[in-house]
Design a protein around this motif. Sequence first.
Motif, short mmCIF file in Angstrom:
data_model
loop_
_atom_site.label_atom_id
_atom_site.label_comp_id
_atom_site.label_asym_id
_atom_site.label_seq_id
_atom_site.Cartn_x
_atom_site.Cartn_y
_atom_site.Cartn_z
N LYS B 97 54.25 42.78 44.21
CA LYS B 97 53.54 43.71 43.33
C LYS B 97 53.42 43.12 41.92
N MET B 101 49.89 42.64 40.15
CA MET B 101 49.55 43.19 38.84
C MET B 101 48.87 42.13 37.97
N LEU B 102 49.43 40.92 38.01
CA LEU B 102 48.82 39.83 37.25
C LEU B 102 47.48 39.44 37.86
N GLY B 103 47.47 39.42 39.19
CA GLY B 103 46.25 39.03 39.89
C GLY B 103 45.07 39.94 39.59
N HIS B 104 45.37 41.25 39.42
CA HIS B 104 44.29 42.20 39.10
C HIS B 104 43.55 41.78 37.84
N LEU B 105 44.29 41.18 36.90
CA LEU B 105 43.69 40.82 35.61
C LEU B 105 42.58 39.81 35.76
N SER B 106 42.68 38.97 36.77
CA SER B 106 41.65 37.95 36.96
C SER B 106 40.90 38.14 38.26
N GLY B 107 41.06 39.28 38.88
CA GLY B 107 40.34 39.55 40.12
C GLY B 107 40.79 38.65 41.27
N ILE B 108 42.07 38.30 41.26
CA ILE B 108 42.59 37.42 42.31
C ILE B 108 42.89 38.25 43.57
N ALA B 145 53.53 32.62 39.79
CA ALA B 145 52.61 33.32 38.90
C ALA B 145 51.71 32.34 38.14
N LEU B 148 48.79 31.21 40.40
CA LEU B 148 47.83 32.21 40.93
C LEU B 148 46.39 31.87 40.59
N LYS B 149 46.20 31.46 39.33
CA LYS B 149 44.82 31.24 38.87
C LYS B 149 44.25 29.90 39.34
#
Lengths: 371, 305
Positions: B97, B101-108, B145, B148-149
Motif C-alpha cells: 500500500k 500510494m506513491l505509485g498513484h502520484l505518477s499513475g504507476i 520505491a 517504481l518510476k
Amino acid sequence: MRLLRTELIRFWSRRIVWAVALVVMVVSTVAGIAVFASHSNEAPDNEALARTEAERATEECVRFFRNEEFDSDREQIARDFGFDLDSMTDAEFDEFLRTDLCYQDPQWFRPEDPRFFAAEILVESYEARQMTDWSSEREDYSVADTYRFGVREIRQANDGFIGILPVVATFYLVIAVLIGASFVGGEYRAGTLENLLLWEPRRLRVLWTKFAAGFLSSAALTAALLAWLTVLLYLVATQRGDTSAVDGRFWIDIGSTIGRGALVGGLFFVAAMSVSIIARNTAAAVGLILGWFAISNIVIELAAKWLRQWELFNNATAFIREADAVRNERIQGFWQTVYAHGYVEAGLVTVMWVAALALPATLVFIRRDID
Amino acid sequence: MIEASGLRKEYSSLRGSDVVAVDGIDLVVEGPGVHGFLGPNGSGKTTTIRCLLGLVRPSAGSVRVLGEEISRLHTVIGRVGALVETPKFFPTFTGRKNLLMLGHLSGISASRIDEVLDIVGLRERGGDSFKSYSLGMKQRLAVGATLLKDPDLIILDEPANGLDPAGIVEMRRLIRRLADDGKTIFVSSHQLGEVQLTCDVLTIVSRGQVIRSGSVADVVASVGNRHVRITIEDPAGAEQVLRSAGYAARRDIDDTISVEIDPREAARLTEMLAGTGRYLQALEPVQGSLEDAFLELTESNEGGV
C-alpha cells in the motif's frame, strides 16, 4: 488530481479516522438506545392533567385556610387584603381563597411530555429562532439581546435535548482537530513527507492539496456522523415520540445544520493541520487548539472582552447554530451581552481565522528544510 | 546528470553560531554508471543529497539535476528515484500500500508495484504492515520505491544499511545491473569494499568539501599504493633493522613484513637488509585498497578520525 486522490486515499486509510468514527457511532447508538428507553409514544392529555392537578392544589390550599386552627392566619390575611372578615360569608371567603389567594395556574402543573419531539429536539425550532428580544435601545444604535427562547418555553418539550444536533456538531469539531493535527504531524513523525516531496517537489501544490483533501474528507466525516445521529434519533421519534411537526422545513433545517457543521468540521481540520505544520508536532497542535478552546472564555472575561465577538470558537459555534455572535457592551455601568453580528458573518470570521493560520503555515511549509 | 557548483549549506544554531554542513562542494555526476559518494559521518553527504533533491534549501551555490535547476525539479522528478537515509513509510500501511500510494502520484500501475516488490524480494511480505518489517526489509522497500518510476537517475543514500551479507551482495548486483541497463546511480555509502566493487567513479568529501574525485582505480592508486611486503628467513631481526632505520614496518601473522615505502624505492630495503646479512626471499608491492585511500585522505583532511 493524482495528488488529491492519493491524499484522499491516505485520509480514509488512517486508523485514527475509522477509530474515531467507530467510537462516535457507538456512542451515538448508545445515546439513541437511551433516548428510546426513556421515552414513550403515548401522548398524555397535558392540559387536562395540568388542570386537574392545579385544581387539586387549589382545593388543598382552600382547605388549609378553612381550618379553624388557623384563625389568626385568616385575620392576618383580612388585614393584608383590607377587608372585614366578619362581614364576609364563608362562601365569599372560599371564593376569595379559590380565585385569588389559593389560585394555582394549570401552567405550573404541566407534566413533562414523555414523547421525543423530532422536530423540536433535533434542531432548534425555526419558530423559536425568529424570536429576538430587543431588550434596550440607545439613540445611536440598537442593542439586541440575542437570548433565544428555547422550545421548552413554547411547547414544554423535554429539557436538555433542545437543538441537540448543533450542540453535537460543535463537539465534533474536536474530532476534526484531532484528525487535522495528526494528518501532517504523523507525516513529520514518520518522515513520509520527504517521500512525497521526492515525487512531487512543488510544495505549495502538495500543501494545498493536503488542505483540500483534508477539508473535503473532514467535512464528509462530520456530515456522516451527524447524519448517523439524526437517523438514529429520527427512528426513535417514529417509535417513541412525535414526528407530526416534521415537514419540509424540518428537513431543510436538518440539512443546513449538518451542512454548516460539516463546513466548520472541514475548516477546523485545516486550522489544526496549519498549527501542526508550524509546530511540527501533533500533540502541540492539539494541545494549543483545544487548550485555547478550554480557556478562551476565561481569557475573554478576565482580560480581553473585546475579543469575544471575534473569537474563533464563539463564531464557529454561532455559525453552526445559525445564531448571532455576541459581544460585551458596557451599558449604564454594567457589562451586557449584546448582538455583534449574524451567523453568516460568524462563518466568515471563522474562515478568516482559518486563513490566518493557513497562510503562515504555507510560508513555513514552503521554506522549511526537510531534514 | 547532476551538477553542483559552490554548493554551501549553513545551519544557524540557537546559540547564534552557524554550522557549515556543506562548504562549497563542486560535483559533476555523469551517466550512465555508478558514482560513489564517500565521506565520514558528518561530512555533509546527506545534506548534499538533500540539496540535490530540493529537500534542503542551499545557502549558496547552484544545483542542476538532469539539466534543470532545483526550482524546476518537478519537470524531471519523474526520471529521478531517490532514497535518503532511513526508509520512511507509513508504519501501519502495508509495504504494497505504501508503494501504491506513491505509485498513484505518477499513475504507476499495480502490476509495476508487484514487479518492483519482486525485484527487491518482498513479493511475499508485501501485504504485511511496514512496521512489522525488519530493518533490511524496510531498506529493500525503500529501494523498491526508488525503482517504481523506472528512473534514469537513482540517488541512494546508504542503501545497504541494515542489510545482511546476502542482502548486501544482492544490492551490489542490483546496482550494477541498473548501471548496465544504462541508468545513472549516485550512491553514498560507508561500505567501502562494496563501493570499490560497485562504483565506476568516486567523490570523497570531508568537512563539507570535496577532497578527491575520479575513477575508483585512480583514487586508490593516488594514495593507496605505498606498501611492500617482504618474505625473509629472519623476520624478527629484519623488522628490528627496518624499524631502527625509521621505516614503519609491521610483522604480519604469516611472518611476512609490511613496510610503508614507495615500491619504486624498494631497492633500498634490499640493500639495507643485505648489509646485515639478511637476504630477501620475496618482495612484492601491496595493492592499496579503497579503505586505505579513504582513511588516508579523510584523516589527513580532518587531522585524524
